[in-house]
Design a protein around this motif. Structure first.
Motif, PDB file in Angstrom:
ATOM      1  N   ASP A   1     -23.022  89.574 -39.342  1.00 46.81           N
ATOM      2  CA  ASP A   1     -22.190  88.482 -39.744  1.00 46.81           C
ATOM      3  C   ASP A   1     -22.742  87.136 -39.679  1.00 46.81           C
ATOM      4  OD1 ASP A   1     -22.811  88.252 -36.812  1.00 46.81           O
ATOM      5  OD2 ASP A   1     -20.978  88.055 -36.206  1.00 46.81           O
ATOM      6  N   GLU A   2     -24.091  87.034 -39.615  1.00 45.96           N
ATOM      7  CA  GLU A   2     -24.766  85.938 -39.546  1.00 45.96           C
ATOM      8  C   GLU A   2     -25.300  85.542 -41.122  1.00 45.96           C
ATOM      9  OE1 GLU A   2     -28.720  83.769 -37.176  1.00 45.96           O
ATOM     10  OE2 GLU A   2     -28.151  86.036 -36.880  1.00 45.96           O
ATOM     11  N   ALA A   3     -25.203  84.219 -41.514  1.00 46.73           N
ATOM     12  CA  ALA A   3     -25.408  83.625 -42.749  1.00 46.73           C
ATOM     13  C   ALA A   3     -26.769  83.654 -42.917  1.00 46.73           C
ATOM     14  CB  ALA A   3     -24.944  82.426 -43.319  1.00 46.73           C
ATOM     15  N   ALA A   4     -27.525  84.486 -44.053  1.00 51.18           N
ATOM     16  CA  ALA A   4     -28.753  84.889 -44.063  1.00 51.18           C
ATOM     17  C   ALA A   4     -29.187  85.010 -45.746  1.00 51.18           C
ATOM     18  CB  ALA A   4     -29.347  85.794 -43.171  1.00 51.18           C
ATOM     19  N   LEU A   5     -30.268  84.763 -46.143  1.00 53.46           N
ATOM     20  CA  LEU A   5     -30.791  85.139 -47.281  1.00 53.46           C
ATOM     21  C   LEU A   5     -31.111  86.596 -47.365  1.00 53.46           C
ATOM     22  CD1 LEU A   5     -31.493  83.623 -50.134  1.00 53.46           C
ATOM     23  CD2 LEU A   5     -33.975  83.477 -49.312  1.00 53.46           C
ATOM     24  N   THR A   6     -30.695  87.253 -48.162  1.00 54.74           N
ATOM     25  CA  THR A   6     -30.962  88.633 -48.264  1.00 54.74           C
ATOM     26  C   THR A   6     -31.646  89.249 -49.605  1.00 54.74           C
ATOM     27  OG1 THR A   6     -28.762  89.217 -47.206  1.00 54.74           O
ATOM     28  CG2 THR A   6     -29.879  91.188 -48.151  1.00 54.74           C
ATOM     29  N   VAL A   7     -32.870  89.821 -49.413  1.00 57.57           N
ATOM     30  CA  VAL A   7     -33.765  90.369 -50.316  1.00 57.57           C
ATOM     31  C   VAL A   7     -33.321  91.887 -50.583  1.00 57.57           C
ATOM     32  CG1 VAL A   7     -35.924  91.045 -51.201  1.00 57.57           C
ATOM     33  CG2 VAL A   7     -35.503  88.845 -50.223  1.00 57.57           C
ATOM     34  N   HIS A   8     -32.707  92.299 -51.654  1.00 63.57           N
ATOM     35  CA  HIS A   8     -32.370  93.722 -51.617  1.00 63.57           C
ATOM     36  C   HIS A   8     -33.443  94.267 -52.617  1.00 63.57           C
ATOM     37  CE1 HIS A   8     -27.942  93.340 -50.694  1.00 63.57           C
ATOM     38  NE2 HIS A   8     -28.029  92.109 -51.108  1.00 63.57           N
TER      39      HIS A   8
ATOM     40  N   SER B   1     -40.499  86.852 -43.734  1.00 60.05           N
ATOM     41  CA  SER B   1     -39.591  86.706 -42.927  1.00 60.05           C
ATOM     42  C   SER B   1     -39.869  86.609 -41.608  1.00 60.05           C
ATOM     43  CB  SER B   1     -38.752  88.092 -42.853  1.00 60.05           C
ATOM     44  OG  SER B   1     -39.367  89.068 -42.295  1.00 60.05           O
ATOM     45  N   MET B   2     -41.322  86.942 -40.994  1.00 63.99           N
ATOM     46  CA  MET B   2     -41.953  86.756 -39.940  1.00 63.99           C
ATOM     47  C   MET B   2     -42.317  85.485 -39.643  1.00 63.99           C
ATOM     48  SD  MET B   2     -41.136  89.684 -38.523  1.00 63.99           S
ATOM     49  CE  MET B   2     -41.848  89.558 -37.008  1.00 63.99           C
ATOM     50  N   LEU B   3     -42.828  84.697 -41.035  1.00 58.47           N
ATOM     51  CA  LEU B   3     -43.218  83.351 -40.854  1.00 58.47           C
ATOM     52  C   LEU B   3     -42.036  82.402 -40.944  1.00 58.47           C
ATOM     53  CD1 LEU B   3     -46.023  84.152 -43.632  1.00 58.47           C
ATOM     54  CD2 LEU B   3     -46.643  83.299 -41.343  1.00 58.47           C
TER      55      LEU B   3
ATOM     56  N   SER C   1     -28.756  99.122 -52.633  1.00 54.96           N
ATOM     57  CA  SER C   1     -30.070  99.053 -52.378  1.00 54.96           C
ATOM     58  C   SER C   1     -30.411  99.852 -51.330  1.00 54.96           C
ATOM     59  CB  SER C   1     -30.279  97.645 -52.147  1.00 54.96           C
ATOM     60  OG  SER C   1     -29.487  97.149 -51.111  1.00 54.96           O
ATOM     61  N   THR C   2     -31.847 100.185 -51.587  1.00 60.27           N
ATOM     62  CA  THR C   2     -32.400 101.129 -50.455  1.00 60.27           C
ATOM     63  C   THR C   2     -32.345 100.438 -49.150  1.00 60.27           C
ATOM     64  OG1 THR C   2     -33.319 102.170 -52.240  1.00 60.27           O
ATOM     65  CG2 THR C   2     -34.264 102.736 -49.958  1.00 60.27           C
ATOM     66  N   VAL C   3     -33.252  98.988 -49.404  1.00 56.58           N
ATOM     67  CA  VAL C   3     -33.830  98.365 -48.084  1.00 56.58           C
ATOM     68  C   VAL C   3     -33.198  97.100 -48.196  1.00 56.58           C
ATOM     69  CG1 VAL C   3     -35.512  97.909 -46.653  1.00 56.58           C
ATOM     70  CG2 VAL C   3     -35.747  99.936 -48.109  1.00 56.58           C
ATOM     71  N   GLN C   4     -33.074  96.504 -47.057  1.00 53.25           N
ATOM     72  CA  GLN C   4     -32.629  94.748 -47.248  1.00 53.25           C
ATOM     73  C   GLN C   4     -33.503  94.263 -46.177  1.00 53.25           C
ATOM     74  OE1 GLN C   4     -29.716  97.042 -46.257  1.00 53.25           O
ATOM     75  NE2 GLN C   4     -29.782  97.597 -48.390  1.00 53.25           N
ATOM     76  N   VAL C   5     -33.909  93.032 -46.571  1.00 54.35           N
ATOM     77  CA  VAL C   5     -34.736  91.955 -45.720  1.00 54.35           C
ATOM     78  C   VAL C   5     -33.914  90.920 -45.830  1.00 54.35           C
ATOM     79  CG1 VAL C   5     -36.758  90.734 -45.284  1.00 54.35           C
ATOM     80  CG2 VAL C   5     -36.813  92.988 -46.169  1.00 54.35           C
ATOM     81  N   ARG C   6     -33.652  90.291 -44.484  1.00 56.50           N
ATOM     82  CA  ARG C   6     -32.736  89.142 -44.388  1.00 56.50           C
ATOM     83  C   ARG C   6     -33.497  87.880 -43.758  1.00 56.50           C
ATOM     84  NH1 ARG C   6     -27.622  89.638 -41.783  1.00 56.50           N
ATOM     85  NH2 ARG C   6     -26.929  88.349 -43.514  1.00 56.50           N
ATOM     86  N   ILE C   7     -33.178  86.567 -43.872  1.00 60.13           N
ATOM     87  CA  ILE C   7     -34.092  85.653 -43.622  1.00 60.13           C
ATOM     88  C   ILE C   7     -33.058  84.419 -43.380  1.00 60.13           C
ATOM     89  CG2 ILE C   7     -35.762  83.816 -44.123  1.00 60.13           C
ATOM     90  CD1 ILE C   7     -37.314  85.933 -45.894  1.00 60.13           C
TER      91      ILE C   7
END
Length: 480
Positions: free
Chosen positions: A219-226, A423-425, A317-323
């Motif tokens: 529920d947190e606003a974040a940029l999502t890479v699909h 995302s880790m940076l 999408s198979t994987v999501q990365v959120r920032i």
């Protein structure tokens, strides 16, 4: 790596420090040359044993806290710890065998990278493919230098590598200082033509010295890479080909090629997903021709409206990365300019390259926003953001991925790894020692609570079970 540092720290931060960066680069370059030349005559003045001990201690310390990492961070820490420990062991072993093994390892790495760069440059033929070919030739020459015993019979391997590292690092700092000296906007993000307004200062002040203990909540606003991986998006059952079907393409039982897909979604409605307007033939014979990043392979493209529409027409999408830590204004400026051109090219302007460029625009200045604040020597937190960035292992990983994509092509697999590293940076996690201390403190608190409460107290048992389930759920989420 220069462009990546420019993106993470931002031009405003770097421009005020170009003189210091130049002096640091010159010092590193000269020291690297001295160390390299010192190793050529076989009489080493470099303190190799203390260096190996420090390398071993760093490797063992990294392994001791590697288990506290999350997902890819954990894998990277284990890889770093094993590599450092192995290199230190070979150095301390001494004699001919240890030095010979190190020379063969470094030589093979240079040879493989150089050959891959040359082959990919000739296949893809992107704009700077000739320069990439020259760079690959230099790497092959370095590989031959490490392979042959002259002039030190492999004894100078470590000083050679350290000297080369200092030389390349110093050269990169000199390039960085030269580029940021008179910049107004960041050329690493081409469409960001105007300077950010003062509202970014408020955002930076609000985010100062923040570390997140895991990925954003649902529920947190974040940029999502699909990312739709080639195997996950194949129409039929894919024939497994390790590495190839992860980073290039998957081929199903009918011979149809699936390259996967990537898209970027922002909470304010921006959705970056470029696709060819007309599906082209992806048979093996035609696919080789389409790999060239030349104008004759440009085709009309179309931007998908949103994730809901695209996933419903295709598949989730198979994987999501959120920032969390991104700049909506910079992303909006990039998107307003980028979407004016709908050209699609399988290698030079595809879905993955579009997402990677949009991601870079969105996270520009992310490290300064987190670590800079508004104070310190020279403003923006002094040198703390710079030191945090260059000492984070994910920077090296992201730089290598970016280099590989620039010399070949952005693919969904590379974009996935790139997004994870960034995302880790952008959303820094606590160091391994801090995380391990927190876990130890939690365990101590639970133990004291257990000592104070009767063992047969049902409420105590329920609390312990609840804590255990919450910890397990958080660990599973971090691993995902």
């Amino acid at each position: 790596m220069v462009r990546l540092v420019m993106i993470l720290l931002g031009v405003d931060y770097l421009r005020t420090r170009w003189r210091s960066l130049r002096m640091m680069g010159a010092a590193s370059l000269l020291l690297g040359i001295v160390v390299f030349i010192d190793a050529l005559d076989g009489a080493l003045y470099f303190p190799i044993t203390p260096f190996a001990v420090l390398l071993l201690l760093e490797g063992l310390a990294t392994l001791a806290v590697a288990w506290t990492g999350m997902g890819g961070q954990r894998t990277l820490r284990y890889a770093k710890g094993i590599a450092f420990s192995l290199a230190a062991a070979l150095i301390l072993a001494g004699h001919h065998h240890g030095h010979f093994a190190l020379s063969m390892i470094f030589g093979t790495l240079f040879l493989a990278d150089g050959l891959l760069q040359i082959v990919s440059a000739h296949v893809v033929r992107y704009r700077t493919w000739r320069l990439a070919t020259i760079g690959g030739g230099v790497e092959i020459a370095l590989a031959l230098f490490f392979y042959q015993p002259y002039p030190t019979h492999y004894v100078g391997t470590v000083p050679y590598c350290l000297g080369l590292g200092l030389i390349f690092g110093g050269w990169n700092l000199l390039l960085l200082s030269t580029r940021v000296r008179r910049l107004v906007s960041n050329p690493a993000v081409d469409s960001d033509a105007e300077r950010p307004d003062n509202s970014d200062a408020a955002t930076r002040a609000a985010m100062t010295n923040i570390e997140w203990d895991g990925p954003p909540a649902a529920d947190e606003a974040a940029l999502t890479v699909h990312v739709w991986t080639p195997v996950g998006s194949a129409k039929g059952e894919a024939r497994r080909q390790p590495i190839v079907d992860r980073y290039i393409a998957a081929v199903d039982r009918n011979g149809v090629i699936s390259t996967g897909h990537a898209a970027l979604e922002a909470p304010d409605g921006i959705y970056v997903s470029l696709y060819p307007a007309v599906e082209f033939d992806r048979s093996p014979d035609d696919f080789a021709r389409l790999l060239r990043a030349t104008r004759e392979n440009d085709v009309p493209g179309v931007f998908q409206p949103d994730y809901a529409t695209e996933s419903k027409a295709w598949c989730p999408s198979t994987v999501q990365v959120r920032i969390r830590n991104y700049d909506p204004a910079r992303l909006r400026r990039f998107w307003d300019a980028y979407r004016q051109d709908t050209t699609y090219n399988l290698t030079s302007r595809n879905c993955s390259s579009s997402v990677s460029r949009a991601l870079e625009a969105a996270i520009e200045g992310a490290s300064t926003r987190v670590w800079g604040g508004l104070g310190g020597v020279g403003g923006l937190g002094g040198w703390r953001p710079f030191l945090r960035v260059i000492t984070t292992p994910e920077l090296w990983v992201a730089a290598q991925i970016r280099k590989r994509a620039a010399t070949m092509a952005w693919t969904p697999g590379l974009t996935l790894d790139y997004a994870r590293a960034l995302s880790m940076l952008a959303d820094p996690r606590p160091s391994g020692w801090v995380r391990m201390a927190r876990l130890a403190m939690r365990k101590m608190v639970r133990s004291r609570r257990l000592d104070r409460e009767p063992a047969d107290d049902p409420s105590m048992l329920r609390t312990l079970v609840s804590d255990h389930r919450a910890t397990a759920a958080k660990t599973n989420e971090e691993q995902r």
